[in-house]
Design a protein around this motif. Structure first.
Motif, mmCIF file in Angstrom:
data_model
loop_
_atom_site.group_PDB
_atom_site.id
_atom_site.type_symbol
_atom_site.label_atom_id
_atom_site.label_comp_id
_atom_site.label_asym_id
_atom_site.label_seq_id
_atom_site.Cartn_x
_atom_site.Cartn_y
_atom_site.Cartn_z
ATOM 1 N N VAL A 39 17.212 0.687 -2.792
ATOM 2 C CA VAL A 39 17.221 2.071 -3.508
ATOM 3 C C VAL A 39 15.824 2.476 -3.591
ATOM 4 N N ASP A 40 15.533 3.756 -3.630
ATOM 5 C CA ASP A 40 14.057 4.215 -3.665
ATOM 6 C C ASP A 40 14.104 4.950 -5.119
ATOM 7 N N ASP A 41 13.517 4.384 -6.043
ATOM 8 C CA ASP A 41 13.548 4.917 -7.470
ATOM 9 C C ASP A 41 12.175 5.795 -7.808
ATOM 10 N N MET A 42 11.559 6.069 -6.821
ATOM 11 C CA MET A 42 10.330 6.499 -6.814
ATOM 12 C C MET A 42 10.097 7.637 -8.019
ATOM 13 N N TYR A 43 11.160 8.584 -8.327
ATOM 14 C CA TYR A 43 11.148 9.454 -9.120
ATOM 15 C C TYR A 43 11.750 9.353 -10.317
ATOM 16 N N GLU A 44 11.806 8.070 -10.691
ATOM 17 C CA GLU A 44 12.611 7.501 -11.932
ATOM 18 C C GLU A 44 12.191 8.274 -13.242
ATOM 19 N N TRP B 134 -4.167 6.264 -4.723
ATOM 20 C CA TRP B 134 -4.294 4.946 -5.247
ATOM 21 C C TRP B 134 -3.503 3.998 -4.065
ATOM 22 N N ARG B 135 -2.359 4.278 -3.656
ATOM 23 C CA ARG B 135 -1.813 3.661 -2.621
ATOM 24 C C ARG B 135 -1.046 2.392 -3.044
ATOM 25 N N ILE B 136 -0.582 2.488 -4.071
ATOM 26 C CA ILE B 136 0.403 1.225 -4.756
ATOM 27 C C ILE B 136 1.766 1.565 -4.998
ATOM 28 N N TYR C 274 17.368 14.177 3.365
ATOM 29 C CA TYR C 274 16.569 12.939 3.047
ATOM 30 C C TYR C 274 15.064 13.021 3.449
ATOM 31 N N TRP C 275 14.376 12.258 2.696
ATOM 32 C CA TRP C 275 12.708 12.231 3.115
ATOM 33 C C TRP C 275 12.517 11.756 4.297
ATOM 34 N N THR C 276 11.996 12.500 5.129
ATOM 35 C CA THR C 276 11.852 12.280 6.581
ATOM 36 C C THR C 276 11.528 10.994 7.163
ATOM 37 N N SER C 277 10.682 10.420 6.144
ATOM 38 C CA SER C 277 9.966 9.039 6.448
ATOM 39 C C SER C 277 11.101 8.154 6.798
ATOM 40 N N TYR C 278 12.115 8.372 5.821
ATOM 41 C CA TYR C 278 13.411 7.186 6.224
ATOM 42 C C TYR C 278 13.735 6.925 7.682
ATOM 43 N N SER C 279 14.148 8.138 8.327
ATOM 44 C CA SER C 279 14.569 7.978 9.702
ATOM 45 C C SER C 279 13.435 7.593 10.669
ATOM 46 N N SER D 248 16.203 12.473 -5.840
ATOM 47 C CA SER D 248 15.751 12.639 -4.328
ATOM 48 C C SER D 248 14.822 13.695 -3.742
ATOM 49 N N ASN D 249 13.823 13.128 -3.061
ATOM 50 C CA ASN D 249 13.305 14.218 -2.068
ATOM 51 C C ASN D 249 13.916 14.450 -1.112
ATOM 52 N N PRO D 250 14.329 15.410 -0.679
ATOM 53 C CA PRO D 250 13.901 17.019 -1.348
ATOM 54 C C PRO D 250 15.071 17.544 -2.224
ATOM 55 N N VAL E 174 3.708 3.687 -8.428
ATOM 56 C CA VAL E 174 3.138 4.444 -9.409
ATOM 57 C C VAL E 174 2.823 5.726 -9.041
ATOM 58 N N SER E 175 2.813 6.123 -7.657
ATOM 59 C CA SER E 175 2.539 7.446 -7.089
ATOM 60 C C SER E 175 2.808 8.833 -7.878
ATOM 61 N N LYS E 176 4.219 8.605 -8.175
ATOM 62 C CA LYS E 176 4.694 10.017 -8.866
ATOM 63 C C LYS E 176 4.535 9.937 -10.192
ATOM 64 N N ALA E 177 5.097 9.009 -10.951
ATOM 65 C CA ALA E 177 5.080 8.819 -12.436
ATOM 66 C C ALA E 177 3.698 9.144 -12.819
ATOM 67 N N LEU F 42 19.453 4.609 -0.468
ATOM 68 C CA LEU F 42 19.744 5.772 -1.477
ATOM 69 C C LEU F 42 18.437 5.926 -2.142
ATOM 70 N N ASN F 43 18.295 7.441 -2.490
ATOM 71 C CA ASN F 43 17.224 7.642 -3.386
ATOM 72 C C ASN F 43 17.406 8.798 -4.319
ATOM 73 N N SER F 44 17.186 8.484 -5.514
ATOM 74 C CA SER F 44 17.606 9.092 -6.824
ATOM 75 C C SER F 44 16.488 8.646 -7.803
ATOM 76 N N THR G 53 0.959 -1.174 -0.034
ATOM 77 C CA THR G 53 0.122 -0.014 0.194
ATOM 78 C C THR G 53 0.831 1.196 0.066
ATOM 79 N N GLY G 54 1.682 1.501 -1.228
ATOM 80 C CA GLY G 54 2.433 2.697 -1.242
ATOM 81 C C GLY G 54 3.721 2.247 -1.031
ATOM 82 N N ALA G 55 4.859 2.856 -1.644
ATOM 83 C CA ALA G 55 6.116 2.593 -1.471
ATOM 84 C C ALA G 55 6.404 2.716 -0.048
ATOM 85 N N LYS G 56 5.718 3.689 0.763
ATOM 86 C CA LYS G 56 6.125 3.837 2.261
ATOM 87 C C LYS G 56 5.806 2.645 2.883
ATOM 88 N N GLN G 57 4.884 1.700 2.562
ATOM 89 C CA GLN G 57 4.641 0.624 3.415
ATOM 90 C C GLN G 57 5.785 -0.405 2.670
HETATM 91 C C1 PLP Z 1 11.246 9.647 -2.194
HETATM 92 C C2 PLP Z 1 9.824 9.096 -1.933
HETATM 93 N N1 PLP Z 1 9.812 7.554 -1.662
HETATM 94 C C3 PLP Z 1 8.567 7.120 -1.466
HETATM 95 C C4 PLP Z 1 7.678 7.907 -1.451
HETATM 96 C C5 PLP Z 1 6.261 7.478 -0.964
HETATM 97 O O1 PLP Z 1 5.472 7.058 -2.016
HETATM 98 P P1 PLP Z 1 4.026 6.282 -1.792
HETATM 99 O O2 PLP Z 1 2.910 7.400 -2.285
HETATM 100 O O3 PLP Z 1 4.245 5.236 -2.823
HETATM 101 O O4 PLP Z 1 3.810 5.766 -0.327
HETATM 102 C C6 PLP Z 1 7.865 9.302 -1.373
HETATM 103 C C7 PLP Z 1 6.591 10.288 -1.187
HETATM 104 O O5 PLP Z 1 6.676 11.594 -1.131
HETATM 105 C C8 PLP Z 1 8.930 9.822 -1.724
HETATM 106 O O6 PLP Z 1 9.091 11.351 -1.815
#
Ligand code: PLP
Length: 410
Positions: free
Chosen positions: A213-218, A256-258, A134-139, A184-186, A247-250, A180-182, A108-112
């Motif tokens: 590796v978090d490729d969310m913004y690929e 939809w939370r996947i 770093y994206w705050t959720s990581y820590s 990167s947010n922020p 699928v959230s950002k692209a 690693l996140n590339s 349910t989202g990359a966060k999960q």
């Molecule tokens: C770097 C990064 N990874 C993951 C996510 C989370 O994405 P999702 O909506 O799939 O939980 C975010 C959302 O802001 C993000 O910025």
């Protein structure tokens, strides 16, 4: 203020695992800005972590069709076979990486995905190396899972990227993961193959360290930047890498939370154990929609990328024209992470001294009615993040207000 102290005010003692976790500064600013807006103030919020586009119509149609077919029940625990096939195909097509279906997981989202992975692998005291900003959720997720975030500052001069010697120094016998996140947010900074190679060489020397590796913004990269994921560069890392995407950002599908990931079978299985007692499975309808997002037409991604690039250029040049601010041109995502060292030590028209980036962002909110997030929220100061996933008209107005506010500082 921490979550714990906030909740204790209401006469309730929360579990110690959340005692050290702060209420997200991003959410605090968002709430304050929204309240000001409700009071009739013309606040422009540049804090959103989501595209301003709509979910594509073919994706919406696929979701409606899934409902009509009766796909409204629990699905397989960590993803339908259809979605896992679409994900494996996406990894092959776009990343040149082969994952078998039992090496793919959906949540349910990359966060999960992050949550499942850390819950499934971290014992108390295990360390996770996280480059900052770093994206705050990581820590926060690492801490909730009992781990220790090891934060490594990566300044603008270093392109906000982790260097091999920093990684080497940070690794201890307790290191479980490097994250690693590339792009990167922020910071919007991205790692090219040449940037990744020295880090990969360090990791090859330390077989106990796993790579996340978090490729969310690929799909949001500019100026011909060639996105690459580490496993495609070095197949020897595949047996200890979790490649996260979603699928959230692209596809503008944040609601939809996947999210999904590819990784070694044993890790994927362990993550499913956590998911089985958290959500049982991701939403059936959202999974059907995500199959269409990944298998359907992809050409619109280029148009969206071009639109984001135009806005990036507008914001970066406007920021760099303001004395006291300095903004590196990001390779991707839809954020700028601008330095504001030149305004620290100055005084606002109301006589308040700006001691830190959060004082500056407070001033921008109160005086210019522009909501942005201080670098301190992402572990690196003095900076501030702008999300430019909003209209050019709003961005132009916001940047004008920021320039005027900076000119008023003495
Ligand atoms: C770097 C990064 N990874 C993951 C996510 C989370 O994405 P999702 O909506 O799939 O939980 C975010 C959302 O802001 C993000 O910025």
């Amino acid at each position: 203020m921490t979550v714990a102290s906030k909740i204790e005010e209401a006469g309730f003692t929360p579990a110690s695992r959340i005692a050290a976790i702060g209420v997200s500064k991003i959410l605090q600013i968002g709430a304050r800005a929204s309240a000001m807006k409700k009071d009739g103030l013309p606040v422009i919020i540049l804090g959103a972590g989501e595209p301003d586009f709509d979910t594509p119509d073919n994706v919406k149609e696929a979701a409606k069709a899934a409902i009509d077919r009766g796909e409204t029940k629990y699905t397989a625990l960590d993803g339908t076979p259809d979605l896992k096939r679409a994900i494996a195909e996406k990894f092959r097509r776009e990343n040149n990486v082969d994952y078998a279906l039992d090496e793919v997981t959906v949540a349910t989202g990359a966060k999960q995905i992050l949550f499942n992975a850390f819950m499934a692998t971290i014992d108390p005291g295990d360390e996770v190396i996280i480059p900052t900003p770093y994206w705050t959720s990581y820590s926060d997720i690492v801490e909730i899972c009992g781990g220790v975030p090891v934060l490594i500052p990566c300044d603008a001069e270093a392109g906000f990227r982790l260097k091999a010697d920093q990684l080497e120094k940070a690794i201890t016998p307790k290191t479980r993961w490097v994250l690693l996140n590339s792009p990167s947010n922020p910071s919007g900074a991205a790692y090219s193959e040449a940037d990744y190679r020295p880090l990969i060489d360090v990791l090859l020397k330390h077989p106990h360290v796993w790579l996340m590796v978090d490729d969310m913004y690929e799909h949001i990269v500019y100026d011909g930047f060639q996105f690459v994921t580490p496993v495609a560069i070095e197949p020897r890392l595949k047996s200890r890498t979790l490649t996260i995407n979603g699928v959230s950002k692209a596809y503008a599908m944040t609601g939809w939370r996947i999210g999904y990931a590819g990784g070694p079978k044993a890790l994927i299985k362990a993550m499913a154990v956590i998911q089985s007692q958290a959500t049982s499975c991701p939403s059936s309808v959202s999974q059907a929609a995500s199959v269409e997002a990944l298998n359907g037409p992809q050409d619109f991604l280029k148009d969206r990328q071009a639109s984001f690039k135009q806005r990036r250029d507008l914001v970066v040049s406007a920021l760099n024209a303001i004395p006291g601010l300095a903004c590196r041109t990001p390779e991707g995502a839809f954020y700028t992470f601008s330095g504001c060292a030149g305004v620290i030590g100055k005084t606002t028209p109301k006589g308040k001294r700006i001691e830190a980036d959060s004082d500056f962002t407070d001033y921008l909110l109160e005086d210019a009615h522009v909501a942005v997030v201080p670098g301190s929220a992402f572990g690196l100061s003095p900076f501030f993040r702008i999300s430019y996933a909003t209209s050019e008209a709003e961005l132009t107005e916001a940047l004008k207000r920021i320039a005027d506010a900076c000119a008023k500082l003495a």
